[in-house]
Design a protein around this motif. Sequence first.
Motif, PDB file in Angstrom:
ATOM      1  N   THR A 165      -1.492  13.440  -3.426  1.00  0.00           N
ATOM      2  CA  THR A 165      -0.088  13.721  -3.743  1.00  0.00           C
ATOM      3  C   THR A 165       0.887  12.969  -2.839  1.00  0.00           C
ATOM      4  OG1 THR A 165      -0.112  15.641  -2.285  1.00  0.00           O
ATOM      5  CG2 THR A 165      -0.611  16.027  -4.604  1.00  0.00           C
ATOM      6  N   LEU A 166       0.419  12.433  -1.732  1.00  0.00           N
ATOM      7  CA  LEU A 166       1.311  11.763  -0.786  1.00  0.00           C
ATOM      8  C   LEU A 166       1.311  10.256  -1.036  1.00  0.00           C
ATOM      9  CD1 LEU A 166       0.434  13.714   2.493  1.00  0.00           C
ATOM     10  CD2 LEU A 166       2.197  14.211   0.809  1.00  0.00           C
ATOM     11  N   ASP A 167       2.252   9.833  -1.868  1.00  0.00           N
ATOM     12  CA  ASP A 167       2.313   8.406  -2.222  1.00  0.00           C
ATOM     13  C   ASP A 167       3.448   7.696  -1.480  1.00  0.00           C
ATOM     14  OD1 ASP A 167       4.434   9.529  -3.549  1.00  0.00           O
ATOM     15  OD2 ASP A 167       4.053   8.515  -5.453  1.00  0.00           O
ATOM     16  N   LEU A 227       0.810  -1.213   0.000  1.00  0.00           N
ATOM     17  CA  LEU A 227       0.000   0.000   0.000  1.00  0.00           C
ATOM     18  C   LEU A 227       0.847   1.268   0.000  1.00  0.00           C
ATOM     19  CD1 LEU A 227      -2.497  -1.189   2.728  1.00  0.00           C
ATOM     20  CD2 LEU A 227      -2.932  -1.060   0.260  1.00  0.00           C
ATOM     21  N   LYS A 228       0.246   2.328  -0.503  1.00  0.00           N
ATOM     22  CA  LYS A 228       0.819   3.672  -0.425  1.00  0.00           C
ATOM     23  C   LYS A 228      -0.079   4.488   0.512  1.00  0.00           C
ATOM     24  CE  LYS A 228       4.059   3.241  -3.616  1.00  0.00           C
ATOM     25  NZ  LYS A 228       5.466   3.373  -3.330  1.00  0.00           N
ATOM     26  N   LEU A 229       0.488   5.525   1.087  1.00  0.00           N
ATOM     27  CA  LEU A 229      -0.248   6.336   2.054  1.00  0.00           C
ATOM     28  C   LEU A 229      -1.550   6.882   1.459  1.00  0.00           C
ATOM     29  CD1 LEU A 229      -0.127   7.418   4.963  1.00  0.00           C
ATOM     30  CD2 LEU A 229       1.001   9.451   4.053  1.00  0.00           C
ATOM     31  N   ASN A 230      -1.499   7.344   0.210  1.00  0.00           N
ATOM     32  CA  ASN A 230      -2.702   7.940  -0.398  1.00  0.00           C
ATOM     33  C   ASN A 230      -3.795   6.909  -0.703  1.00  0.00           C
ATOM     34  OD1 ASN A 230      -1.522   6.733  -2.619  1.00  0.00           O
ATOM     35  ND2 ASN A 230      -1.119   8.655  -3.695  1.00  0.00           N
ATOM     36  N   GLU A 231      -3.478   5.633  -0.558  1.00  0.00           N
ATOM     37  CA  GLU A 231      -4.505   4.594  -0.711  1.00  0.00           C
ATOM     38  C   GLU A 231      -5.224   4.335   0.607  1.00  0.00           C
ATOM     39  OE1 GLU A 231      -2.850   1.594  -4.074  1.00  0.00           O
ATOM     40  OE2 GLU A 231      -1.601   1.737  -2.260  1.00  0.00           O
ATOM     41  N   LEU A 232      -4.652   4.807   1.697  1.00  0.00           N
ATOM     42  CA  LEU A 232      -5.229   4.581   3.022  1.00  0.00           C
ATOM     43  C   LEU A 232      -6.006   5.772   3.552  1.00  0.00           C
ATOM     44  CD1 LEU A 232      -2.175   2.841   4.726  1.00  0.00           C
ATOM     45  CD2 LEU A 232      -4.269   1.758   3.913  1.00  0.00           C
ATOM     46  N   ILE A 233      -5.677   6.960   3.050  1.00  0.00           N
ATOM     47  CA  ILE A 233      -6.269   8.183   3.594  1.00  0.00           C
ATOM     48  C   ILE A 233      -6.836   9.011   2.450  1.00  0.00           C
ATOM     49  CG2 ILE A 233      -5.787  10.309   4.883  1.00  0.00           C
ATOM     50  CD1 ILE A 233      -3.467   8.792   6.200  1.00  0.00           C
TER      51      ILE A 233
END
Length: 189
Positions: free
Chosen positions: A63-65, A52-58
């Motif tokens: 822009t925050l991947d 996962l990438k951060l932008n998939e969780l929140i």
Amino acid sequence: MSNSMNISPQPGYLLISEPFLQDENFVRSVILVCENNENGSFGLVLNKLSILKLNELIDDIETLDNDVYVGGPVEQNTLHFIYQGERLFDSSISLGEEIWWGGEFDLLLNLMKQSKLDHNKIRFFIGYSGWSVGQLDQELEENTWIVCKNMDSESIFSSSPEELWRNILKNMGGEYQQLANYPIDPRLN
């Protein structure tokens, strides 16, 4: 092999899994100890990348991947972070070597969105590694973990997940240098 089992891991110490550990959650893992007290122990696996990438969780942070790591098998519906540098939040807990655990998550995201933080100095984790009272001490007596007191914060943030375990053992010197080159499956040697 002599282990540092008489050392009670303090916040900021690293737990390095011994080369023979077969638990799939902790094979070749490096865990940053965040808490170790009368209620048990809490740590974050530093070298297990999630898919996962951060932008998939929140929401609302396209822009925050940033990469997200698997902090451990416990409560994988929780998100944790550490960062390197100066203390950003009053609620952040010092882990030594200018490494901080936690803080005001929304403020962190705002600083990141505004490009006021070096994204390479922040690590996010889903879940954590936890031990009940006495459990970690038992595992140390069984030589499951090698305790590293002298954390090198630069290598934590700059080493690839695949190399971190080996790099820390090499830096510890002596008998640990030999373990660093031990094959994952000695039968293949």
